[in-house]
Design a protein around this motif. Structure first.
Motif, PDB file in Angstrom:
ATOM      1  N   PRO A   4      25.993  83.965 118.342  1.00 31.81           N
ATOM      2  CA  PRO A   4      24.704  84.226 117.700  1.00 31.81           C
ATOM      3  C   PRO A   4      23.842  85.184 118.502  1.00 31.81           C
ATOM      4  CG  PRO A   4      25.236  81.893 117.587  1.00 31.81           C
ATOM      5  CD  PRO A   4      26.287  82.532 118.446  1.00 31.81           C
ATOM      6  N   THR A   5      23.202  86.092 117.788  1.00 32.95           N
ATOM      7  CA  THR A   5      22.410  87.143 118.410  1.00 32.95           C
ATOM      8  C   THR A   5      20.973  87.066 117.914  1.00 32.95           C
ATOM      9  OG1 THR A   5      24.372  88.550 118.368  1.00 32.95           O
ATOM     10  CG2 THR A   5      22.267  89.637 118.764  1.00 32.95           C
ATOM     11  N   PRO A   6      19.981  87.244 118.770  1.00 33.73           N
ATOM     12  CA  PRO A   6      18.605  87.286 118.282  1.00 33.73           C
ATOM     13  C   PRO A   6      18.447  88.356 117.207  1.00 33.73           C
ATOM     14  CG  PRO A   6      18.659  87.176 120.674  1.00 33.73           C
ATOM     15  CD  PRO A   6      20.069  87.406 120.223  1.00 33.73           C
ATOM     16  N   ARG A   7      17.619  88.067 116.210  1.00 36.35           N
ATOM     17  CA  ARG A   7      17.395  88.987 115.084  1.00 36.35           C
ATOM     18  C   ARG A   7      18.725  89.364 114.430  1.00 36.35           C
ATOM     19  NH1 ARG A   7      12.765  92.268 114.318  1.00 36.35           N
ATOM     20  NH2 ARG A   7      14.098  94.111 114.217  1.00 36.35           N
ATOM     21  N   LEU A   8      19.420  88.339 114.029  1.00 34.83           N
ATOM     22  CA  LEU A   8      20.687  88.521 113.331  1.00 34.83           C
ATOM     23  C   LEU A   8      20.463  88.277 111.846  1.00 34.83           C
ATOM     24  CD1 LEU A   8      23.792  88.855 113.214  1.00 34.83           C
ATOM     25  CD2 LEU A   8      23.957  86.395 113.736  1.00 34.83           C
ATOM     26  N   ALA A   9      20.760  89.280 111.035  1.00 30.23           N
ATOM     27  CA  ALA A   9      20.582  89.173 109.585  1.00 30.23           C
ATOM     28  C   ALA A   9      21.925  88.942 108.920  1.00 30.23           C
ATOM     29  CB  ALA A   9      19.935  90.435 109.027  1.00 30.23           C
ATOM     30  N   LEU A  10      21.955  88.019 107.975  1.00 31.81           N
ATOM     31  CA  LEU A  10      23.126  87.836 107.128  1.00 31.81           C
ATOM     32  C   LEU A  10      22.871  88.554 105.810  1.00 31.81           C
ATOM     33  CD1 LEU A  10      25.855  86.464 106.501  1.00 31.81           C
ATOM     34  CD2 LEU A  10      24.537  84.561 105.525  1.00 31.81           C
ATOM     35  N   VAL A  11      23.735  89.499 105.456  1.00 27.27           N
ATOM     36  CA  VAL A  11      23.640  90.214 104.189  1.00 27.27           C
ATOM     37  C   VAL A  11      24.863  89.849 103.363  1.00 27.27           C
ATOM     38  CG1 VAL A  11      23.501  92.456 103.039  1.00 27.27           C
ATOM     39  CG2 VAL A  11      22.357  92.110 105.246  1.00 27.27           C
ATOM     40  N   THR A  12      24.674  89.124 102.277  1.00 27.57           N
ATOM     41  CA  THR A  12      25.805  88.777 101.424  1.00 27.57           C
ATOM     42  C   THR A  12      26.025  89.908 100.419  1.00 27.57           C
ATOM     43  OG1 THR A  12      24.538  87.631  99.673  1.00 27.57           O
ATOM     44  CG2 THR A  12      25.114  86.360 101.648  1.00 27.57           C
ATOM     45  N   GLY A  13      27.288  90.115 100.035  1.00 23.87           N
ATOM     46  CA  GLY A  13      27.583  91.253  99.166  1.00 23.87           C
ATOM     47  C   GLY A  13      27.366  92.565  99.884  1.00 23.87           C
ATOM     48  N   ALA A  14      27.770  92.618 101.155  1.00 23.81           N
ATOM     49  CA  ALA A  14      27.426  93.752 102.023  1.00 23.81           C
ATOM     50  C   ALA A  14      28.066  95.057 101.603  1.00 23.81           C
ATOM     51  CB  ALA A  14      27.811  93.431 103.467  1.00 23.81           C
ATOM     52  N   ASN A  15      29.165  95.006 100.874  1.00 20.14           N
ATOM     53  CA  ASN A  15      29.864  96.244 100.501  1.00 20.14           C
ATOM     54  C   ASN A  15      29.463  96.772  99.131  1.00 20.14           C
ATOM     55  OD1 ASN A  15      31.084  93.962  99.372  1.00 20.14           O
ATOM     56  ND2 ASN A  15      33.101  94.932  99.249  1.00 20.14           N
ATOM     57  N   GLY A  16      28.448  96.197  98.520  1.00 18.77           N
ATOM     58  CA  GLY A  16      27.924  96.734  97.269  1.00 18.77           C
ATOM     59  C   GLY A  16      27.023  97.927  97.519  1.00 18.77           C
ATOM     60  N   TYR A  17      26.611  98.565  96.452  1.00 17.09           N
ATOM     61  CA  TYR A  17      25.739  99.750  96.547  1.00 17.09           C
ATOM     62  C   TYR A  17      24.433  99.410  97.256  1.00 17.09           C
ATOM     63  CZ  TYR A  17      22.469 103.311  94.660  1.00 17.09           C
ATOM     64  OH  TYR A  17      21.503 104.270  94.503  1.00 17.09           O
ATOM     65  N   ILE A  18      23.725  98.394  96.778  1.00 17.20           N
ATOM     66  CA  ILE A  18      22.474  97.989  97.428  1.00 17.20           C
ATOM     67  C   ILE A  18      22.776  97.271  98.735  1.00 17.20           C
ATOM     68  CG2 ILE A  18      20.339  96.665  97.196  1.00 17.20           C
ATOM     69  CD1 ILE A  18      20.519  97.013  94.184  1.00 17.20           C
ATOM     70  N   GLY A  19      23.853  96.481  98.752  1.00 17.92           N
ATOM     71  CA  GLY A  19      24.197  95.733  99.955  1.00 17.92           C
ATOM     72  C   GLY A  19      24.451  96.627 101.156  1.00 17.92           C
ATOM     73  N   ALA A  20      25.214  97.702 100.956  1.00 22.59           N
ATOM     74  CA  ALA A  20      25.510  98.603 102.069  1.00 22.59           C
ATOM     75  C   ALA A  20      24.240  99.257 102.598  1.00 22.59           C
ATOM     76  CB  ALA A  20      26.507  99.672 101.623  1.00 22.59           C
ATOM     77  N   ARG A  21      23.374  99.689 101.691  1.00 21.48           N
ATOM     78  CA  ARG A  21      22.098 100.270 102.125  1.00 21.48           C
ATOM     79  C   ARG A  21      21.257  99.244 102.880  1.00 21.48           C
ATOM     80  NH1 ARG A  21      20.621 105.195 103.551  1.00 21.48           N
ATOM     81  NH2 ARG A  21      21.255 106.756 102.036  1.00 21.48           N
ATOM     82  N   THR A  22      21.330  97.983 102.467  1.00 16.05           N
ATOM     83  CA  THR A  22      20.571  96.934 103.141  1.00 16.05           C
ATOM     84  C   THR A  22      21.113  96.700 104.543  1.00 16.05           C
ATOM     85  OG1 THR A  22      20.085  95.898 101.005  1.00 16.05           O
ATOM     86  CG2 THR A  22      19.794  94.538 102.965  1.00 16.05           C
ATOM     87  N   VAL A  23      22.423  96.688 104.683  1.00 17.18           N
ATOM     88  CA  VAL A  23      23.037  96.586 106.013  1.00 17.18           C
ATOM     89  C   VAL A  23      22.551  97.738 106.889  1.00 17.18           C
ATOM     90  CG1 VAL A  23      25.198  96.765 107.300  1.00 17.18           C
ATOM     91  CG2 VAL A  23      25.089  95.342 105.243  1.00 17.18           C
ATOM     92  N   GLY A  24      22.601  98.953 106.347  1.00 16.32           N
ATOM     93  CA  GLY A  24      22.157 100.118 107.109  1.00 16.32           C
ATOM     94  C   GLY A  24      20.699 100.041 107.509  1.00 16.32           C
ATOM     95  N   ALA A  25      19.853  99.517 106.617  1.00 12.27           N
ATOM     96  CA  ALA A  25      18.424  99.419 106.910  1.00 12.27           C
ATOM     97  C   ALA A  25      18.163  98.404 108.025  1.00 12.27           C
ATOM     98  CB  ALA A  25      17.659  99.029 105.642  1.00 12.27           C
ATOM     99  N   PHE A  26      18.863  97.280 107.999  1.00 12.41           N
ATOM    100  CA  PHE A  26      18.693  96.300 109.073  1.00 12.41           C
ATOM    101  C   PHE A  26      19.148  96.882 110.417  1.00 12.41           C
ATOM    102  CE2 PHE A  26      18.365  92.802 105.906  1.00 12.41           C
ATOM    103  CZ  PHE A  26      17.324  92.086 106.490  1.00 12.41           C
ATOM    104  N   LEU A  27      20.278  97.553 110.422  1.00 11.66           N
ATOM    105  CA  LEU A  27      20.769  98.149 111.664  1.00 11.66           C
ATOM    106  C   LEU A  27      19.790  99.191 112.199  1.00 11.66           C
ATOM    107  CD1 LEU A  27      24.543  98.555 110.733  1.00 11.66           C
ATOM    108  CD2 LEU A  27      23.598  96.957 112.410  1.00 11.66           C
ATOM    109  N   SER A  28      19.249 100.019 111.297  1.00  7.40           N
ATOM    110  CA  SER A  28      18.297 101.047 111.716  1.00  7.40           C
ATOM    111  C   SER A  28      17.015 100.446 112.260  1.00  7.40           C
ATOM    112  CB  SER A  28      17.974 101.974 110.539  1.00  7.40           C
ATOM    113  OG  SER A  28      19.113 102.708 110.147  1.00  7.40           O
ATOM    114  N   ALA A  29      16.684  99.236 111.792  1.00  6.98           N
ATOM    115  CA  ALA A  29      15.473  98.559 112.263  1.00  6.98           C
ATOM    116  C   ALA A  29      15.713  97.760 113.538  1.00  6.98           C
ATOM    117  CB  ALA A  29      14.944  97.628 111.167  1.00  6.98           C
ATOM    118  N   GLY A  30      16.915  97.843 114.097  1.00  5.99           N
ATOM    119  CA  GLY A  30      17.191  97.190 115.368  1.00  5.99           C
ATOM    120  C   GLY A  30      17.833  95.821 115.275  1.00  5.99           C
ATOM    121  N   TRP A  31      18.129  95.371 114.066  1.00 12.43           N
ATOM    122  CA  TRP A  31      18.769  94.080 113.882  1.00 12.43           C
ATOM    123  C   TRP A  31      20.274  94.188 114.127  1.00 12.43           C
ATOM    124  CZ3 TRP A  31      16.696  89.443 111.419  1.00 12.43           C
ATOM    125  CH2 TRP A  31      15.316  89.505 111.168  1.00 12.43           C
TER     126      TRP A  31
END
Length: 358
Positions: A4-31
């Motif tokens: 477990p990592t501090p500020r760890l986000a779980l994104v379900t459906g990560a490989n969908g169109y919106i899901g992938a962008r959401t993964v990218g947004a969390f990573l860009s925000a430092g998560w």
């Protein structure tokens, strides 16, 4: 699973169109991000992993398989140690002959994710107290398009489709109504569950209008461009395009939808118990508007892009026409302090990516 990592986000459906962008947004925000997919060997999962390989190598991103989101305890392992959940995994089936599957999966997946989140935050869990925010990706179709005096806000619900489904019966329903009913039922289930279970973590819902704009990465081929972006590709590639707007004509850039999920994760005290319409406030366009934008941006393609009837079917500066529902998203703009990416930028940025297929 990783430690477990501090500020760890779980994104379900990560490989969908919106899901992938959401993964990218969390990573860009430092998560750090843990993303669930149905099949780790699918082409979309492989493409996501390839695009974000450096994050996987650094340990900030891991992808895990949840083959059936309705299976009891399906999300338990993925939920360990997470700080926030963005639940996007849900069937997007617009012409299903099995409405019970669509409705059951949408509702069962949401309730399953919530129950896993509750167990992860329980007194006996090693993850107790870590989870601060759970955001459901709902839809404008759950809000509806017939608010009071033609103005639609988060206070509205799509009771028309609920009533139609009640009269028709889910077993006899077909087409778009099944998808709409699944989004309504899923979000209704969220709020009913919250009222009954009163979780310690914040809960919220994001209700996007028609989502378009540049995907996180280029799909393998033009025929894999997401359906809500097809009108941009049709115009850019010189195909005939329909006169009417996709959906109800009001758009939101996928990057803004992802941004709102990150906001919910980072501001549980603000979002708890709230719904947020993503998009709206104008941003109204029809394929003719996209053609006008792209013909100006691509002068060398003016003989390719269909001219149509320039300026017809939409208002200056993408304002809402007087004859369509006015979808008001002031609530999200006020909360985040940021407005929406405008229609023309959404179209141009997506087209820039799709140039690779010309």
């Amino acid at each position: 699973m990783s430690t477990p990592t501090p500020r760890l986000a779980l994104v379900t459906g990560a490989n969908g169109y919106i899901g992938a962008r959401t993964v990218g947004a969390f990573l860009s925000a430092g998560w750090s991000v843990r993303g669930t997919v149905r099949d780790l060997s699918s082409s979309t999962s492989a493409a996501l992993a390839a695009h974000l390989a450096s994050y996987i190598a650094s340990g900030r991103l891991e992808l895990v398989s949840v083959p059936d989101i309705t299976t009891p305890n399906a999300f338990d392992a993925a939920m360990r140690g997470v700080t926030a959940v963005a639940h996007l995994a849900s069937p997007v089936v617009l012409d299903s002959d099995d409405p019970d599957y669509v409705l059951g999966t949408a509702v069962g997946g949401t309730l399953g994710a919530l129950e896993s989140a509750l167990r992860a935050s329980s007194e006996s869990s090693e993850s107790k107290g870590l989870l601060k925010s759970f955001v459901l990706m709902s839809s404008i179709v759950a809000v509806g398009f017939s608010g009071s005096d033609g103005v639609v806000t988060e206070a509205d619900w799509n009771t028309e489709v609920e009533e139609a489904m009640s009269q028709q019966g889910a077993a006899e329903a077909r087409g778009m109504n099944v998808y709409v009913a699944s989004k309504i039922a899923s979000e209704r289930a969220l709020w009913k569950w919250v009222a009954e279970k009163k979780p310690a973590f914040a809960t919220s819902a994001v209700n996007p209008v028609w989502v378009a704009g540049p995907p996180l990465y280029l799909p393998l081929s033009a025929d894999q461009i997401h359906g809500t972006n097809q009108f941009i590709w049709q115009v850019l590639s010189g195909q005939e395009y329909p006169p009417g707007p996709p959906g109800y004509g009001t758009h939101v850039d996928v990057r803004d939808v992802a941004r709102l999920s990150v906001f919910a994760a980072e501001h549980p005290d603000i979002v708890d118990g709230q719904r947020y319409i993503a998009g709206g406030n104008g941003n109204f366009g029809v394929p003719q508007a996209a053609a006008d934008v792209l013909r100006e941006a691509y002068p060398d393609r003016r003989d390719v892009i269909k001219k149509g009837t320039p300026g017809q079917g939409y208002e200056p500066r993408w304002a809402s026409p007087p004859n369509v529902p006015k979808i008001v998203s002031d609530k999200a703009v006020a909360a985040t302090g940021q407005s929406w990416i405008p229609y023309d930028k959404m179209v141009l940025d997506a087209a820039k990516m799709f140039e690779a297929f010309l």
